[in-house]
Scaffold this motif. Structure first.
Motif, PDB file in Angstrom:
ATOM      1  N   ARG A  20       0.814  -1.134   0.102  1.00 46.93           N
ATOM      2  CA  ARG A  20      -0.015   0.142   0.077  1.00 46.93           C
ATOM      3  C   ARG A  20       0.816   1.113  -0.237  1.00 46.93           C
ATOM      4  N   LEU A  21       1.716   1.210   0.744  1.00 45.50           N
ATOM      5  CA  LEU A  21       2.960   2.471   0.786  1.00 45.50           C
ATOM      6  C   LEU A  21       3.442   2.675  -0.498  1.00 45.50           C
ATOM      7  N   ARG A  22       3.991   1.624  -1.004  1.00 42.48           N
ATOM      8  CA  ARG A  22       4.796   1.625  -2.352  1.00 42.48           C
ATOM      9  C   ARG A  22       3.822   2.061  -3.400  1.00 42.48           C
ATOM     10  N   LYS A  23       2.441   1.902  -3.235  1.00 46.62           N
ATOM     11  CA  LYS A  23       1.470   2.147  -4.394  1.00 46.62           C
ATOM     12  C   LYS A  23       1.249   3.953  -4.087  1.00 46.62           C
ATOM     13  N   MET A  24       1.152   4.066  -2.767  1.00 46.73           N
ATOM     14  CA  MET A  24       0.716   5.488  -2.539  1.00 46.73           C
ATOM     15  C   MET A  24       1.992   6.483  -2.922  1.00 46.73           C
ATOM     16  N   GLN A  25       3.605   5.980  -2.893  1.00 44.26           N
ATOM     17  CA  GLN A  25       4.468   6.553  -3.176  1.00 44.26           C
ATOM     18  C   GLN A  25       4.585   6.673  -4.644  1.00 44.26           C
ATOM     19  N   GLU A  26       4.175   5.762  -5.493  1.00 42.91           N
ATOM     20  CA  GLU A  26       4.262   5.496  -6.815  1.00 42.91           C
ATOM     21  C   GLU A  26       3.075   6.906  -7.323  1.00 42.91           C
ATOM     22  N   GLN A  27       2.061   6.738  -6.708  1.00 47.13           N
ATOM     23  CA  GLN A  27       0.953   7.960  -7.057  1.00 47.13           C
ATOM     24  C   GLN A  27       1.493   9.107  -6.774  1.00 47.13           C
ATOM     25  N   MET A  60       1.901  12.247  -9.561  1.00 48.78           N
ATOM     26  CA  MET A  60       1.506  13.641  -9.115  1.00 48.78           C
ATOM     27  C   MET A  60       2.487  14.592  -9.440  1.00 48.78           C
ATOM     28  N   GLN A  61       3.615  14.515  -8.641  1.00 48.93           N
ATOM     29  CA  GLN A  61       4.855  15.443  -8.788  1.00 48.93           C
ATOM     30  C   GLN A  61       5.136  15.768 -10.345  1.00 48.93           C
ATOM     31  N   GLU A  62       5.132  14.367 -11.105  1.00 49.97           N
ATOM     32  CA  GLU A  62       5.849  14.695 -12.368  1.00 49.97           C
ATOM     33  C   GLU A  62       4.590  15.468 -13.224  1.00 49.97           C
ATOM     34  N   LYS A  63       3.532  15.082 -13.017  1.00 48.88           N
ATOM     35  CA  LYS A  63       2.369  15.928 -13.690  1.00 48.88           C
ATOM     36  C   LYS A  63       2.449  17.425 -13.279  1.00 48.88           C
ATOM     37  N   GLU A  95       5.303  18.986 -15.112  1.00 47.47           N
ATOM     38  CA  GLU A  95       5.007  19.191 -16.426  1.00 47.47           C
ATOM     39  C   GLU A  95       4.268  20.487 -16.774  1.00 47.47           C
ATOM     40  N   ARG A  96       3.043  20.650 -15.653  1.00 45.27           N
ATOM     41  CA  ARG A  96       2.325  21.911 -15.992  1.00 45.27           C
ATOM     42  C   ARG A  96       2.888  23.201 -15.553  1.00 45.27           C
ATOM     43  N   ALA A  97       3.975  22.988 -14.635  1.00 40.70           N
ATOM     44  CA  ALA A  97       4.664  24.321 -14.399  1.00 40.70           C
ATOM     45  C   ALA A  97       5.757  24.580 -15.524  1.00 40.70           C
ATOM     46  N   PHE A  98       6.177  23.585 -16.148  1.00 42.51           N
ATOM     47  CA  PHE A  98       7.198  23.824 -17.345  1.00 42.51           C
ATOM     48  C   PHE A  98       6.280  24.289 -18.247  1.00 42.51           C
ATOM     49  N   PHE A  99       4.926  23.992 -18.738  1.00 39.96           N
ATOM     50  CA  PHE A  99       4.163  24.572 -19.910  1.00 39.96           C
ATOM     51  C   PHE A  99       3.737  26.030 -19.402  1.00 39.96           C
ATOM     52  N   ARG A 100       3.507  26.368 -18.229  1.00 41.66           N
ATOM     53  CA  ARG A 100       2.990  27.666 -17.621  1.00 41.66           C
ATOM     54  C   ARG A 100       4.350  28.438 -17.900  1.00 41.66           C
ATOM     55  N   GLU A 101       5.507  27.820 -17.881  1.00 39.49           N
ATOM     56  CA  GLU A 101       6.428  29.097 -17.793  1.00 39.49           C
ATOM     57  C   GLU A 101       6.915  29.287 -19.392  1.00 39.49           C
ATOM     58  N   PHE A 102       7.000  28.224 -20.351  1.00 37.12           N
ATOM     59  CA  PHE A 102       7.330  28.733 -21.406  1.00 37.12           C
ATOM     60  C   PHE A 102       6.126  28.922 -22.392  1.00 37.12           C
ATOM     61  N   TRP A 103       5.019  28.484 -22.090  1.00 37.99           N
ATOM     62  CA  TRP A 103       3.714  28.695 -23.039  1.00 37.99           C
ATOM     63  C   TRP A 103       2.409  29.227 -22.187  1.00 37.99           C
ATOM     64  N   PRO A 104       2.509  30.415 -21.478  1.00 39.39           N
ATOM     65  CA  PRO A 104       1.555  30.887 -20.495  1.00 39.39           C
ATOM     66  C   PRO A 104       0.131  30.994 -21.218  1.00 39.39           C
ATOM     67  N   ASP A 105       0.399  31.382 -22.372  1.00 39.07           N
ATOM     68  CA  ASP A 105      -0.933  31.593 -23.407  1.00 39.07           C
ATOM     69  C   ASP A 105      -1.823  30.310 -23.328  1.00 39.07           C
ATOM     70  N   ASN A 106      -1.124  29.245 -23.615  1.00 39.31           N
ATOM     71  CA  ASN A 106      -1.906  27.935 -23.563  1.00 39.31           C
ATOM     72  C   ASN A 106      -2.602  27.172 -22.592  1.00 39.31           C
ATOM     73  N   VAL A 107      -2.062  27.739 -21.440  1.00 41.05           N
ATOM     74  CA  VAL A 107      -2.495  26.942 -19.996  1.00 41.05           C
ATOM     75  C   VAL A 107      -3.499  27.692 -19.407  1.00 41.05           C
TER      76      VAL A 107
END
Length: 123
Positions: free
Chosen positions: A94-101, A105-108, A111-123
Motif C-alpha cells: 500500500r505504501l509503495r502504491k501511494m509513493q508511486e501515485q 502527481m509530482q511529475e504532472k 509538467e504543468r509548471a514547465f508549460f506555464r513557464e514557456f507557454w503561458p497563453d496555452n495553459v
C-alpha cells in the motif's frame, strides 16, 4: 493414460445418426477406413473425457513434494509472527502504491509548471 494414441480397447463405432459421421460420409469417407488421403489415419473416434479442473489441456497433476525440513537451529514461527509479516507486506504494498501515485502527481505538476513557464497563453 498408459494407452497409445492409435489403440483404444473401449472405443465403439459412432452411430450413423451422429453429425460427425454424416459430415465424414458427405466428404467421401467410407466406414471402416482410416482418415486421411491415404486412409492411414485412426479408425476409431478420439476418446473424450470431462475435464473438471482449471488447468490447461495436457497439464499433469501436480505432485506434492515433501517440504525440506527446517534446520535444527531455526524454530518454527508462531501464528502471530506469520500474520504480522503478511500485514507488513500488505502495508508495504500500500505504501509503495501511494509513493508511486505521489511521484506521478509530482511529475504532472512539474509538467504543468514547465508549460506555464514557456507557454503561458496555452495553459
Amino acid at each position: 493414460m498408459g494407452e497409445t494414441l492409435g489403440s483404444s480397447s473401449s472405443s465403439i463405432a459412432i452411430d450413423s445418426s451422429n453429425i460427425g459421421f454424416r459430415l465424414l460420409k458427405k466428404h467421401g469417407w467410407k466406414e471402416g477406413t482410416g482418415l486421411g488421403i491415404s486412409e492411414q489415419g485412426r479408425l476409431e473416434p478420439v476418446e473424450a473425457y470431462v475435464k473438471n479442473n482449471k488447468k490447461g489441456l495436457g497439464a499433469e497433476k501436480k505432485r506434492k513434494t515433501p517440504k525440506p525440513t527446517d534446520p535444527p537451529e531455526s524454530k518454527p514461527k508462531s501464528d502471530g509472527e506469520q500474520k504480522s509479516r503478511k500485514k507488513t507486506k500488505a502495508i508495504s504494498k500500500r505504501l509503495r502504491k501511494m509513493q508511486e501515485q505521489e511521484m506521478q502527481m509530482q511529475e504532472k505538476e512539474f509538467e504543468r509548471a514547465f508549460f506555464r513557464e514557456f507557454w503561458p497563453d496555452n495553459v
